[in-house]
Enzyme design. Structure first.
Site, PDB file in Angstrom:
ATOM      1  N   SER A 224      -2.708   9.894 -46.983  1.00  0.00           N
ATOM      2  CA  SER A 224      -2.594   8.453 -47.193  1.00  0.00           C
ATOM      3  C   SER A 224      -2.388   7.718 -45.868  1.00  0.00           C
ATOM      4  CB  SER A 224      -1.484   8.193 -48.199  1.00  0.00           C
ATOM      5  OG  SER A 224      -1.756   7.025 -48.896  1.00  0.00           O
ATOM      6  N   HIS A 366      -2.497  10.306 -56.763  1.00  0.00           N
ATOM      7  CA  HIS A 366      -2.275  10.167 -55.322  1.00  0.00           C
ATOM      8  C   HIS A 366      -1.148  11.085 -54.844  1.00  0.00           C
ATOM      9  CE1 HIS A 366      -2.407   7.956 -51.571  1.00  0.00           C
ATOM     10  NE2 HIS A 366      -1.109   7.691 -51.635  1.00  0.00           N
TER      11      HIS A 366
HETATM   12  C1  GCU Z   1       0.234   2.167 -50.053  1.00  0.00           C
HETATM   13  C2  GCU Z   1      -0.806   1.570 -49.137  1.00  0.00           C
HETATM   14  C3  GCU Z   1      -1.901   2.563 -48.801  1.00  0.00           C
HETATM   15  C4  GCU Z   1      -1.301   3.851 -48.305  1.00  0.00           C
HETATM   16  C5  GCU Z   1      -0.296   4.365 -49.311  1.00  0.00           C
HETATM   17  C6  GCU Z   1       0.436   5.654 -48.896  1.00  0.00           C
HETATM   18  O1  GCU Z   1      -0.306   2.366 -51.312  1.00  0.00           O
HETATM   19  O2  GCU Z   1      -1.330   0.416 -49.756  1.00  0.00           O
HETATM   20  O3  GCU Z   1      -2.771   2.036 -47.826  1.00  0.00           O
HETATM   21  O4  GCU Z   1      -2.302   4.780 -48.049  1.00  0.00           O
HETATM   22  O5  GCU Z   1       0.688   3.394 -49.525  1.00  0.00           O
HETATM   23  O6  GCU Z   1       0.643   5.873 -47.711  1.00  0.00           O
HETATM   24  O7  GCU Z   1       0.817   6.422 -49.801  1.00  0.00           O
END
Ligand code: GCU
Length: 387
Positions: A224, A366
């Protein structure tokens, strides 16, 4: 009514493929002066530096390379960690510039059984130290150390808090304020994601001094926000052999111009401190960006790049990540690497190995899981066996 529209414009995000409009990506292989690139020499001398600079100036900011001194101190050395099968080293990496120092703590496990030096997974970890529990009482699949060690690889990582805390206000409290304060004054200055990559480069500086590690086989991993950082790091530091982005999404592996899931407007609003200030100018104006994210993946050529997604993680736009990978292929072709990614995104849980590029779209949400790690290991095994 107009207020309602404004609120919707800011907060609604598109998750509907049929609503993705047509868009035109910036040309990967045409220089700013209009010249078409057809050789690796032209790519390396002209277009690659141009693209790097466009990302520096408009998205992530510069990453300074200078410092006065770097010291490595082994603060813990346990030859029988993880029930005896690994050697654990904790390394304090201290970097000094203009009489000021910052220390980053690197955790390194190497398999005792494997032939040395070993290839090394390096994780840019934003989930805190508990995720990389050195006692292994807490086995977090996010940092699947046992699986990696059993496969004959080393695994390492550092907590991003040591270089730049993941926080809107505190992000300065690391290398930005201590070592590179001038960056904070610059519209194209380094911010969080660049700083984390800077830390990863210092980890490689250490690996080049550790005989148990093969520093020509470093595999960068980030999830992420860490995945965005891993890509920007892998694009710049040619010592990275394989760059892995797990669900990095917007401003990572996903094409911004699809406006699917997270957008530049949302990310620069919620996480301005990850990017250089110039990036804000493109909120709601993706079409005006001189780059799109396929160009970031292309900068990694001819080294390997792995883009991982999760089917339920629409915020990170799995399809947009796959398309970016396919759109990066022409840069790899310059090196004689075959374009072999299927046109359609592979089915869920189907890994594609191409062989300098790999992709999977795991079922589920995620996160970075042991499943993802198994795919990374499989890819690394294959990639290093033919190198
Ligand atoms: C949030 C953010 C993302 C990122 C994520 C993470 O959702 O909007 O851009 O990738 O956090 O780091 O889990």
């Amino acid at each position: 009514l107009s207020l309602l529209f404004t609120v919707q414009a800011v907060f609604a995000q598109n998750y509907d493929e049929s609503k993705v409009g047509s868009y035109q990506l910036p040309e990967l292989l045409v220089t700013e002066s209009g010249e078409t690139i057809s050789t690796t020499e032209q790519w390396e001398k002209i277009r690659r530096p141009e693209i790097l600079k466009l990302f520096e100036d408009n998205v992530y900011g510069q990453v300074p390379k200078d410092f006065d001194d770097i010291q490595f101190e082994i603060t813990k050395h346990d030859k029988k960690a993880m029930g005896g099968k690994t050697t654990l080293k904790e390394v304090a990496v201290t970097v000094t510039r203009n009489q000021k120092s910052v220390t980053m703590n690197l955790i390194v496990f190497t398999p005792n059984k494997a032939k040395k030096p070993v290839p090394m997974f390096l994780v840019i970890n934003h989930r805190g130290l508990k995720t990389m529990d050195v006692t292994r009482q807490n086995k977090d699949g996010f940092w699947s150390a046992e699986e990696v060690i059993d496969a004959g690889y080393g695994i390492s990582g550092f907590d991003v808090i040591d270089v730049s805390p993941d926080d809107k206000v505190k992000f300065k409290n690391g290398i930005l304020e201590q070592l590179y304060p001038e960056q904070l004054q610059m519209e194209n200055g380094m911010r969080g994601l660049g700083a984390w990559g800077w830390g990863a480069s210092r980890a490689i500086d250490y690996f080049e001094n550790d005989k148990s590690v093969d520093a020509t086989k470093i595999i960068s991993v980030g999830h992420s926000r860490g995945g965005k950082s891993s890509l920007w790091f892998g694009a710049q530091d040619k010592r990275v052999a394989i760059t892995i982005s797990n669900e990095s999404g917007n401003s990572g592996a996903a094409l911004s111009r699809r406006i699917f899931g997270e957008t530049v407007e949302r990310i620069t609003k919620n996480f301005p401190y990850w990017f250089c200030p110039n990036y804000q100018k493109f909120a709601g104006k993706e079409d005006e960006l001189p780059v799109d994210q396929h160009m970031l993946l292309a900068l990694i050529a001819p080294r390997a790049v792995y883009v991982a997604s999760a089917a339920e993680d629409l915020w990170a736009d799995p399809k947009g990540q796959y398309l970016a990978l396919t759109e990066a292929q022409p840069a790899f072709s310059l090196y004689g690497i075959k374009n072999c990614l299927p046109t359609e995104m592979p089915a869920v849980n189907q890994q594609v190995i191409c062989p300098h590029m790999s992709f999977h779209n795991r079922e589920g949400k995620h996160n970075m899981t042991p499943y993802d790690w198994q795919q990374f290991i499989q890819f690394a095994n294959k990639y290093f066996s033919v190198l």
